[in-house]
Design a protein around this motif. Structure first.
Motif: not given
Length: 402
Positions: A1-9, A50-59
């Motif tokens: 989930m955090l592989k393509k996540y950019d915490e700077r944005v 809300i941060d839509s990049r962190l959605q994880h409905y599979d878990y």
């Protein structure tokens, strides 16, 4: 989930501003210092967005990140505007918590212990009410990128908050947006209403000053003849009142306006000083009869000094009436008549200008006047002080919010 996540944005970059819902849980509030106008507070700052990049409905469960992974997630860069000092080390280590819900909602909570400045006004001291604030604001994001919004039930107070000098009367919350050159920054403000407890100052200042003031009035019941006792009592009460006033001022910042306590102390000092001045006036009048109360030049002229010191009734060197009348340029006619009458009585002759008071009568006259002043002072001083008390406490207690 955090592989393509950019915490700077930030979330929704180039979109609408991210909304940060804040809740402040006050765990402890204390060490309110009037000298430095600050206080220490321990709070849990809870932020939700809300941060839509962190959605994880599979878990379909909440993800909790440890403090070691917090730097991999975007966090709001808030700071406390009225902070004077921070960095108090907690015995339990790093108190941070971040939860990520399946829909991308993020809950971030962190514990802060800070020294915050509190703007105080002491005109009503010690019956004053202080409002201490806690202001939080984004450091780098304007309202185009980030909005701080109070959450439901925004300020929560711990039930065991107890202050030794103040009563926590309540809290309020509002906004305090700041306009700067680069834009508008949203700001949230929590206000804590603190009402000072009066009991300590009643015991340490008000009651002692009343006792000192009443003690100074005891001189009115001491005979004017006993000058050392009245002087010692008067000077002691004046010095004690002045010292008590100085001690009260030392615990406060160096401001120029007058407090309610200053009015009280200055009036008490005025009553004590007035009692000392009253004795000086009484003593002067009481002793005015000495040597008929006339200046040395007059006594030498008519020979009263020789008569006063003589015990054998020898000649007095009395001037003739014509010589005395020629002296009207120096002495008034009334003074000349009284002098001649006194000397004539001392020589066993009839007064040249009719009956005048004898030395014993003059002595009694001055002493009666002095004692009458003491009698009047016994009523005037306590009555005036009583009226002042009624006015003082009626006015200030009507403004006191305890």
């Amino acid at each position: 989930m955090l592989k393509k996540y950019d915490e700077r944005v930030r979330p929704d970059f180039k979109g609408p501003p991210v909304k940060i819902f804040c809740q402040l849980v006050v765990n402890n509030l204390g060490s309110v210092k009037a000298e430095t106008m600050d206080y220490i507070v321990t709070v849990f700052m809870r932020q939700r967005w809300i941060d839509s990049r962190l959605q994880h409905y599979d878990y379909n469960d909440t993800i909790i990140l440890s403090s070691r992974n917090l730097d991999r997630v975007w966090l709001p860069d808030i700071f406390f505007v009225n902070e004077k000092a921070a960095g108090f080390i907690s015995t339990t280590g790093n108190n941070k918590m971040l939860r990520i819900y399946p829909n991308g909602e993020v809950l971030y909570s962190e514990k802060y212990t800070m020294l915050l400045k509190c703007r105080m006004n002491f005109e009503m001291f010690p019956m004053d009410t202080q409002v201490c604030t806690l202001q939080t604001e984004s450091y780098s994001h304007t309202d185009k990128d980030l909005l701080l919004i109070w959450d439901e039930n925004p300020v929560v107070l711990s039930g065991d908050i107890e202050l030794p000098e103040y009563i926590l009367r309540g809290k309020r919350y509002t906004t305090c947006d700041n306009d700067r050159d680069i834009g508008t920054f949203t700001c949230l403000e929590a206000q804590f209403k603190l009402v000072r407890r009066l009991g300590f100052y009643l015991l340490s200042s008000y009651i002692p000053s009343i006792m000192i003031t009443v003690l100074s009035w005891l001189t009115f019941w001491i005979s004017p003849e006993i000058a050392p006792a009245r002087v010692a009592l008067g000077i002691t009460t004046v010095l004690t009142s002045t010292a008590l006033f100085g001690v009260n001022r030392q615990t406060m910042p160096r401001f120029s306006y007058i407090r309610a306590m200053d009015i009280w102390m200055m009036v008490c000092i005025s009553f004590v000083f007035g009692a000392l001045v009253e004795f000086i006036a009484v003593h002067f009048i009481f002793k005015r009869h000495k040597k008929f109360g006339f200046p040395k030049k007059v006594r030498n002229l008519v020979g009263l000094n020789k008569h006063w010191k003589s015990s054998t009734g020898s000649r007095f060197g009395l001037l003739s009436i014509s010589e005395m009348l020629r002296s009207e340029r120096i002495f008034s006619k009334k003074t000349i008549c009284l002098l001649l009458s006194q000397v004539a009585r001392a020589r066993g002759e009839s007064p040249p200008f009719g009956g005048r008071r004898t030395a014993a009568e003059v002595t009694l006259l001055y002493q009666t006047r002095a004692r009458r002043i003491d009698l009047v002072s016994r009523v005037v001083f306590p009555t005036t002080f009583t009226f002042f008390n009624i006015a003082y406490w009626t006015v200030y207690l009507s403004w006191y919010e305890a």
